[in-house]
Write a protein that holds these residues in place. Structure first.
Motif, PDB file in Angstrom:
ATOM      1  N   LEU A   1      -5.699 -14.876 -22.517  1.00 28.68           N
ATOM      2  CA  LEU A   1      -6.612 -15.800 -21.966  1.00 28.68           C
ATOM      3  C   LEU A   1      -5.764 -16.880 -21.119  1.00 28.68           C
ATOM      4  O   LEU A   1      -6.371 -17.384 -20.177  1.00 28.68           O
ATOM      5  CB  LEU A   1      -7.554 -16.523 -22.859  1.00 28.68           C
ATOM      6  CG  LEU A   1      -8.258 -15.573 -23.761  1.00 28.68           C
ATOM      7  CD1 LEU A   1      -9.233 -16.790 -24.681  1.00 28.68           C
ATOM      8  CD2 LEU A   1      -9.358 -14.762 -22.794  1.00 28.68           C
ATOM      9  N   ALA A   2      -4.568 -16.554 -21.461  1.00 25.97           N
ATOM     10  CA  ALA A   2      -3.778 -17.861 -20.421  1.00 25.97           C
ATOM     11  C   ALA A   2      -3.412 -17.201 -19.089  1.00 25.97           C
ATOM     12  O   ALA A   2      -2.741 -16.230 -18.627  1.00 25.97           O
ATOM     13  CB  ALA A   2      -2.117 -18.041 -21.183  1.00 25.97           C
ATOM     14  N   VAL A   3      -3.654 -18.011 -18.153  1.00 27.69           N
ATOM     15  CA  VAL A   3      -3.406 -17.530 -16.696  1.00 27.69           C
ATOM     16  C   VAL A   3      -2.309 -18.933 -16.145  1.00 27.69           C
ATOM     17  O   VAL A   3      -1.603 -18.481 -15.239  1.00 27.69           O
ATOM     18  CB  VAL A   3      -4.510 -17.520 -15.999  1.00 27.69           C
ATOM     19  CG1 VAL A   3      -5.451 -16.284 -16.396  1.00 27.69           C
ATOM     20  CG2 VAL A   3      -5.302 -18.820 -15.844  1.00 27.69           C
ATOM     21  N   MET A   4      -2.347 -19.931 -16.769  1.00 25.46           N
ATOM     22  CA  MET A   4      -1.446 -21.042 -16.150  1.00 25.46           C
ATOM     23  C   MET A   4      -0.769 -21.778 -17.084  1.00 25.46           C
ATOM     24  O   MET A   4      -1.292 -21.699 -18.354  1.00 25.46           O
ATOM     25  CB  MET A   4      -2.385 -21.997 -15.532  1.00 25.46           C
ATOM     26  CG  MET A   4      -3.160 -21.530 -14.206  1.00 25.46           C
ATOM     27  SD  MET A   4      -2.303 -20.945 -12.793  1.00 25.46           S
ATOM     28  CE  MET A   4      -1.865 -22.421 -12.024  1.00 25.46           C
ATOM     29  N   GLN A   5       0.420 -22.401 -16.969  1.00 25.37           N
ATOM     30  CA  GLN A   5       1.166 -23.038 -17.871  1.00 25.37           C
ATOM     31  C   GLN A   5       1.962 -24.137 -17.079  1.00 25.37           C
ATOM     32  O   GLN A   5       2.345 -24.279 -15.785  1.00 25.37           O
ATOM     33  CB  GLN A   5       2.033 -22.373 -18.611  1.00 25.37           C
ATOM     34  CG  GLN A   5       3.107 -22.021 -17.939  1.00 25.37           C
ATOM     35  CD  GLN A   5       4.222 -21.215 -18.864  1.00 25.37           C
ATOM     36  OE1 GLN A   5       3.822 -20.843 -20.226  1.00 25.37           O
ATOM     37  NE2 GLN A   5       5.373 -20.903 -18.468  1.00 25.37           N
ATOM     38  N   VAL A   6       2.450 -25.228 -17.696  1.00 29.33           N
ATOM     39  CA  VAL A   6       3.452 -26.349 -17.270  1.00 29.33           C
ATOM     40  C   VAL A   6       4.661 -25.251 -16.521  1.00 29.33           C
ATOM     41  O   VAL A   6       5.026 -24.609 -17.321  1.00 29.33           O
ATOM     42  CB  VAL A   6       3.655 -27.208 -18.401  1.00 29.33           C
ATOM     43  CG1 VAL A   6       4.840 -27.990 -17.757  1.00 29.33           C
ATOM     44  CG2 VAL A   6       2.604 -28.063 -18.916  1.00 29.33           C
ATOM     45  N   ARG A   7       4.933 -25.662 -15.518  1.00 30.78           N
ATOM     46  CA  ARG A   7       6.165 -25.275 -14.777  1.00 30.78           C
ATOM     47  C   ARG A   7       7.354 -25.009 -15.595  1.00 30.78           C
ATOM     48  O   ARG A   7       7.782 -26.225 -16.080  1.00 30.78           O
ATOM     49  CB  ARG A   7       6.630 -25.746 -13.470  1.00 30.78           C
ATOM     50  CG  ARG A   7       7.416 -24.792 -12.673  1.00 30.78           C
ATOM     51  CD  ARG A   7       7.748 -25.466 -11.384  1.00 30.78           C
ATOM     52  NE  ARG A   7       6.716 -25.596 -10.466  1.00 30.78           N
ATOM     53  CZ  ARG A   7       6.754 -26.740  -9.547  1.00 30.78           C
ATOM     54  NH1 ARG A   7       7.776 -27.418  -9.558  1.00 30.78           N
ATOM     55  NH2 ARG A   7       5.490 -26.716  -8.907  1.00 30.78           N
ATOM     56  N   GLY A   8       7.753 -24.001 -15.996  1.00 36.31           N
ATOM     57  CA  GLY A   8       9.041 -23.732 -16.838  1.00 36.31           C
ATOM     58  C   GLY A   8       8.852 -23.945 -18.265  1.00 36.31           C
ATOM     59  O   GLY A   8       9.977 -24.040 -19.139  1.00 36.31           O
ATOM     60  N   ALA A   9       7.629 -24.089 -19.081  1.00 36.50           N
ATOM     61  CA  ALA A   9       7.595 -24.347 -20.252  1.00 36.50           C
ATOM     62  C   ALA A   9       7.920 -23.036 -21.042  1.00 36.50           C
ATOM     63  O   ALA A   9       7.648 -21.889 -20.614  1.00 36.50           O
ATOM     64  CB  ALA A   9       5.994 -24.724 -20.471  1.00 36.50           C
ATOM     65  N   LEU A  10       8.251 -23.226 -22.295  1.00 33.86           N
ATOM     66  CA  LEU A  10       8.511 -22.086 -23.277  1.00 33.86           C
ATOM     67  C   LEU A  10       7.296 -21.845 -24.143  1.00 33.86           C
ATOM     68  O   LEU A  10       6.663 -22.672 -24.307  1.00 33.86           O
ATOM     69  CB  LEU A  10       9.557 -22.734 -24.231  1.00 33.86           C
ATOM     70  CG  LEU A  10      10.093 -21.735 -25.619  1.00 33.86           C
ATOM     71  CD1 LEU A  10      10.665 -20.489 -24.897  1.00 33.86           C
ATOM     72  CD2 LEU A  10      10.685 -22.403 -26.546  1.00 33.86           C
ATOM     73  N   ARG A  11       6.935 -20.535 -23.986  1.00 31.30           N
ATOM     74  CA  ARG A  11       5.815 -20.133 -24.701  1.00 31.30           C
ATOM     75  C   ARG A  11       5.820 -19.735 -25.953  1.00 31.30           C
ATOM     76  O   ARG A  11       6.900 -19.012 -26.001  1.00 31.30           O
ATOM     77  CB  ARG A  11       5.279 -18.880 -23.802  1.00 31.30           C
ATOM     78  CG  ARG A  11       4.619 -19.253 -22.336  1.00 31.30           C
ATOM     79  CD  ARG A  11       4.551 -18.217 -21.499  1.00 31.30           C
ATOM     80  NE  ARG A  11       3.163 -17.651 -22.168  1.00 31.30           N
ATOM     81  CZ  ARG A  11       2.509 -16.376 -21.590  1.00 31.30           C
ATOM     82  NH1 ARG A  11       3.382 -15.562 -20.710  1.00 31.30           N
ATOM     83  NH2 ARG A  11       1.716 -15.901 -22.171  1.00 31.30           N
ATOM     84  N   ILE A  12       5.441 -20.228 -26.906  1.00 33.56           N
ATOM     85  CA  ILE A  12       5.495 -19.854 -28.319  1.00 33.56           C
ATOM     86  C   ILE A  12       4.140 -19.785 -29.125  1.00 33.56           C
ATOM     87  O   ILE A  12       3.369 -20.569 -28.980  1.00 33.56           O
ATOM     88  CB  ILE A  12       6.099 -21.178 -29.050  1.00 33.56           C
ATOM     89  CG1 ILE A  12       7.554 -21.370 -28.292  1.00 33.56           C
ATOM     90  CG2 ILE A  12       6.367 -20.634 -30.461  1.00 33.56           C
ATOM     91  CD1 ILE A  12       8.268 -22.400 -29.193  1.00 33.56           C
ATOM     92  N   ASP A  13       4.038 -18.963 -29.665  1.00 33.85           N
ATOM     93  CA  ASP A  13       2.792 -18.555 -30.657  1.00 33.85           C
ATOM     94  C   ASP A  13       2.824 -19.514 -31.988  1.00 33.85           C
ATOM     95  O   ASP A  13       4.008 -20.028 -32.406  1.00 33.85           O
ATOM     96  CB  ASP A  13       2.764 -17.369 -31.466  1.00 33.85           C
ATOM     97  CG  ASP A  13       2.603 -16.250 -30.585  1.00 33.85           C
ATOM     98  OD1 ASP A  13       2.143 -16.248 -29.411  1.00 33.85           O
ATOM     99  OD2 ASP A  13       2.800 -14.794 -30.967  1.00 33.85           O
TER     100      ASP A  13
END
Length: 133
Positions: free
Chosen positions: A45-57
């Motif tokens: 469902l994720a389409v956007m995030q903070v620029r440069g963020a590390l994505r972690i479960d």
């Protein structure tokens, strides 16, 4: 007075930070490190995030500790209603020796309301185009 009154009112429990404080720090040139915390079933469902963020479960944070710098301010956020998952991870980081780890009050929504930089992730642009049709 160390930390000053401004810092005390923005961080309720010593590990929370407001989007306004994040914006002020970014505008002052501070290089913040963002952790995009997601429930493992929410990635599609994720389409956007903070620029440069590390994505972690949210259930695999400890496996990614080496990817999180200790010398920078770390801001953990999620899209979850309430800030419990990000607050839990900010506390975990502090327990593992991070001296400047915070949970973003209001999460990704509050960050976006401040007009701060975001980026599309994964299939974000395709998904957004389909949703707009």
């Amino acid at each position: 007075m160390r930390g000053g009154p401004r810092r005390r009112c923005l961080m309720k429990y010593g590990f929370e930070i407001s989007a306004a404080e994040v914006k002020a720090r970014m505008n002052a040139g501070e290089q913040l490190f963002f952790v995009n915390l997601r429930h493992h079933q929410d990635w599609d469902l994720a389409v956007m995030q903070v620029r440069g963020a590390l994505r972690i479960d949210d259930d695999k944070v400890e496996a990614h500790l080496e990817e999180i710098p200790r010398e920078r301010t770390v801001v953990v956020y999620s899209t979850c209603p309430g800030d419990e998952p990000s607050a839990r991870v900010a506390r975990l980081l502090q327990e593992h020796g991070w001296k400047d780890a915070h949970s973003l009050i209001g999460g990704f929504e509050a960050y976006c309301q401040e007009g701060l930089p975001v980026e599309e992730i994964g299939e974000g642009s395709s998904v957004r185009k389909i949703m707009m049709l």
